[in-house]
Each structure stands twice: as C-alpha cells, then as structure tokens.
Design a protein around this motif. Sequence first.
Motif, PDB file in Angstrom:
ATOM      1  N   ASN A 143       0.824  -1.205   0.000  1.00  0.00           N
ATOM      2  CA  ASN A 143       0.000   0.000   0.000  1.00  0.00           C
ATOM      3  C   ASN A 143       0.857   1.254   0.000  1.00  0.00           C
ATOM      4  O   ASN A 143       1.211   1.737  -1.066  1.00  0.00           O
ATOM      5  CB  ASN A 143      -1.047  -0.012   1.134  1.00  0.00           C
ATOM      6  N   ALA A 144       1.235   1.790   1.132  1.00  0.00           N
ATOM      7  CA  ALA A 144       1.972   3.056   1.180  1.00  0.00           C
ATOM      8  C   ALA A 144       3.245   3.037   0.332  1.00  0.00           C
ATOM      9  O   ALA A 144       3.617   4.041  -0.269  1.00  0.00           O
ATOM     10  CB  ALA A 144       2.305   3.415   2.625  1.00  0.00           C
ATOM     11  N   ARG A 145       3.898   1.893   0.275  1.00  0.00           N
ATOM     12  CA  ARG A 145       5.144   1.759  -0.509  1.00  0.00           C
ATOM     13  C   ARG A 145       5.001   0.722  -1.620  1.00  0.00           C
ATOM     14  O   ARG A 145       5.968   0.049  -1.981  1.00  0.00           O
ATOM     15  CB  ARG A 145       6.289   1.382   0.406  1.00  0.00           C
ATOM     16  N   SER A 146       3.804   0.621  -2.143  1.00  0.00           N
ATOM     17  CA  SER A 146       3.519  -0.429  -3.113  1.00  0.00           C
ATOM     18  C   SER A 146       4.306  -0.292  -4.407  1.00  0.00           C
ATOM     19  O   SER A 146       4.457   0.797  -4.950  1.00  0.00           O
ATOM     20  CB  SER A 146       2.027  -0.432  -3.453  1.00  0.00           C
ATOM     21  N   GLU A 147       4.806  -1.433  -4.857  1.00  0.00           N
ATOM     22  CA  GLU A 147       5.423  -1.527  -6.176  1.00  0.00           C
ATOM     23  C   GLU A 147       4.588  -2.444  -7.072  1.00  0.00           C
ATOM     24  O   GLU A 147       5.001  -2.792  -8.173  1.00  0.00           O
ATOM     25  CB  GLU A 147       6.861  -2.030  -6.053  1.00  0.00           C
ATOM     26  N   LEU A 148       3.395  -2.827  -6.587  1.00  0.00           N
ATOM     27  CA  LEU A 148       2.483  -3.640  -7.392  1.00  0.00           C
ATOM     28  C   LEU A 148       1.970  -2.812  -8.560  1.00  0.00           C
ATOM     29  O   LEU A 148       1.680  -1.626  -8.400  1.00  0.00           O
ATOM     30  CB  LEU A 148       1.270  -4.082  -6.569  1.00  0.00           C
ATOM     31  N   THR A 149       1.869  -3.424  -9.714  1.00  0.00           N
ATOM     32  CA  THR A 149       1.296  -2.738 -10.873  1.00  0.00           C
ATOM     33  C   THR A 149       0.304  -3.668 -11.567  1.00  0.00           C
ATOM     34  O   THR A 149       0.347  -4.886 -11.392  1.00  0.00           O
ATOM     35  CB  THR A 149       2.372  -2.310 -11.895  1.00  0.00           C
ATOM     36  N   ALA A 150      -0.581  -3.055 -12.341  1.00  0.00           N
ATOM     37  CA  ALA A 150      -1.543  -3.812 -13.143  1.00  0.00           C
ATOM     38  C   ALA A 150      -1.751  -3.070 -14.452  1.00  0.00           C
ATOM     39  O   ALA A 150      -1.861  -1.847 -14.466  1.00  0.00           O
ATOM     40  CB  ALA A 150      -2.867  -3.963 -12.411  1.00  0.00           C
TER      41      ALA A 150
END
Length: 166
Positions: A143-150
């Motif tokens: 969340n705050a430091r997310s590196e997830l992408t879509a």
Amino acid sequence: MSEKRASRGARMAAWLVAAALAGCGGEPAGEGGVAVAGKVSLGGEPVEEGTVTLIPLDGAGSPVTAPIRGGAFETTRADGPSPGKHRVEVRAFASASDAATARERARAEAAVKGMMFGKSPSDLGAPAESATARVNVAPERYNARSELTAEIPAAASHTLEFTLSK
C-alpha cells in the motif's frame, strides 16, 4: 461604458461555453472506464475487508478505489479505471482487537476517537459497533510503498488477482 460591460459579458459567456465544452479533463462524455473485478488474498487467506486502489501511472484518469468484501472486489465501467498501467495499493482491515500489536490497537483507537471528535459513539447517538477501530494489516509494501502494478487493457471488462504474502 455600457459597451465595455456588454463586451465583458460576451467574453465571459464565451469563456464559460469553452470551459463547458472542454470538460474537466476526465474521460470524454459517453465513455467510461474499464469494469474491473478480481480477488485478493493475503497469506493464503481471502482478504475479508479492505480496499484496492488503482492509480494511473501516466497521469491520465483518476485513481479508483474499490472495496474488498469476502476476498473479492469490482468496479463498473462508470466508476472503473482508465486503460493503461496502474500502481496498485491494497489495504486489508482487521478490528483493532485482532491487531497484532498493542501499538497498532492504540493507533486505531486514537484515530476513531479523532474521527468522532473525542466522543463515544453513544454520545453522538450512534451504535457502539459503528466505531469499531480498524487497522490495516497488509504490509506497507502493498500500500503506502507499493510496487504492485496492473495493466488495464482498453476493453469493456478485465479481471485481476492479487496473491499477497504476509
């Protein structure tokens, strides 16, 4: 003097018409986003309550947040994300009594008191359960430091799945 006023009024009317035709920079009229549905698990278990936020990386469109209920989330085309690559933030909520540490519980309880102007729910005429303190139990890397992408395709609908570790 009345000629100046008329001229000023005409300029103002022309400006308002141009602004209305230009819109607010969102999607063109009649077009929506992409209907997105998906599942979210954390540590092998469905996320019972939380949010998924899709933030466009190219600056086109607005961030979209969908609630997670029972491990699933969805948006409609009307409130869905624009096509393109998005940064993904996932939050999974648990009641403060279920929180892992006393520090998390204290932070959640203080936040609830702050939202309720330092009053208890009954002082405000609300049921006690309406102020159950909630904490985000998903690691910051989601969340705050997310590196997830879509990647959201230019389509009517799309399915996503996020399997997160604790």
